[in-house]
Design an enzyme around this catalytic site. Sequence first.
Site, PDB file in Angstrom:
ATOM      1  N   LYS A  23       0.828  -1.217   0.000  1.00 43.58           N
ATOM      2  CA  LYS A  23       0.000   0.000   0.000  1.00 43.58           C
ATOM      3  C   LYS A  23       0.861   1.267   0.000  1.00 43.58           C
ATOM      4  CE  LYS A  23      -2.172  -0.949   3.901  1.00 43.58           C
ATOM      5  NZ  LYS A  23      -1.513  -2.200   4.355  1.00 43.58           N
ATOM      6  N   ARG A  98      -9.694   1.142   8.863  1.00 44.95           N
ATOM      7  CA  ARG A  98      -9.303  -0.210   9.283  1.00 44.95           C
ATOM      8  C   ARG A  98     -10.406  -0.888  10.074  1.00 44.95           C
ATOM      9  NH1 ARG A  98      -3.394   0.764   9.091  1.00 44.95           N
ATOM     10  NH2 ARG A  98      -2.189  -1.019   9.721  1.00 44.95           N
ATOM     11  N   ARG A 137      11.855  -5.148   5.343  1.00 50.06           N
ATOM     12  CA  ARG A 137      11.818  -3.788   4.787  1.00 50.06           C
ATOM     13  C   ARG A 137      12.481  -2.750   5.685  1.00 50.06           C
ATOM     14  NH1 ARG A 137       5.266  -2.595   4.926  1.00 50.06           N
ATOM     15  NH2 ARG A 137       5.094  -2.432   7.183  1.00 50.06           N
ATOM     16  N   ARG A 170      14.441   0.898  10.421  1.00 50.82           N
ATOM     17  CA  ARG A 170      13.408  -0.143  10.359  1.00 50.82           C
ATOM     18  C   ARG A 170      12.330   0.208  11.371  1.00 50.82           C
ATOM     19  NH1 ARG A 170      15.344  -4.955   7.672  1.00 50.82           N
ATOM     20  NH2 ARG A 170      17.545  -4.574   7.269  1.00 50.82           N
ATOM     21  N   ARG A 182      -0.506  -8.030  13.995  1.00 52.34           N
ATOM     22  CA  ARG A 182      -1.066  -7.087  13.007  1.00 52.34           C
ATOM     23  C   ARG A 182      -1.910  -7.838  11.973  1.00 52.34           C
ATOM     24  NH1 ARG A 182       4.333  -4.434  11.262  1.00 52.34           N
ATOM     25  NH2 ARG A 182       3.083  -3.273   9.748  1.00 52.34           N
TER      26      ARG A 182
END
Length: 228
Positions: A23, A98, A137, A170, A182
């Site tokens: 996203k 959400r 990531r 990070r 999550r």
Amino acid sequence: MGASDTTTRPAVLILLGPPGAGKGTQARMLEERFGLVQLSTGDLLRAAVAEGTEAGQQAKAVMDAGGLVSDKIVLAILRDRMARPDTGQGVILDGFPRTEGQAAALDALLADQGLAITAAVSMTVDDAAMVRRVAGRYSCATCGEGYHDDFKHPRQGGICDKCGGTRFQRRADDNAQTVEARLTAYHAQTAPLIAYYGARGVLQTIDGMDAIDAIAAELGAIVEKATA
Ligand code: AMP
């Protein structure tokens, strides 16, 4: 943000998907291409935590545990951000809504401003791929450009392609344990929004396992069609 007439109505694009669906990457590409503004409630909350605001202090523990911050805090932060003048061309909502409560509040907020949802795009990825994506990531600490241990290195080691920055970071919640939480929150509270937007006729589905450029082309076509 306000609408002038129906032909130049600002785009309101919702990117729905689990952590690691891409996203943020896609929102940044759409920003550059269409002059839309990425509104990431995760980024806004992380900024509030870093600034030590009251909302940030309340949100921190929940974010560290991988849960969802209360609708009240998230909506206040989102409303403030939507009211800024740079949203005139339109927005890409990244990580918001959400919950069904947030989706209903968004409907009301947009109706107040004479705006409508351009599309809610569900980006699907399988859970195993998502954990691998999130765990690897990192981003440039100066400009936020995203990188990945396996998929995307800076062209010159240690130097950001975009701004030349040399510090990288990070996210604290990109660790295996928090990612599980999550993902659970996503399936329990956010995935039902796919049906919510399906029922409103604005849902589009994109395979988030496709190549980044292929997804960008699909999203670009959705924005072009909706704003033509
Ligand atoms: P993200 O950057 O979108 O992955 O969000 C990071 C964390 O911020 C999430 O795990 C939640 O704790 C919190 N968060 C972000 N957006 C929302 C939202 N719309 N509602 C509730 N919590 C959120």
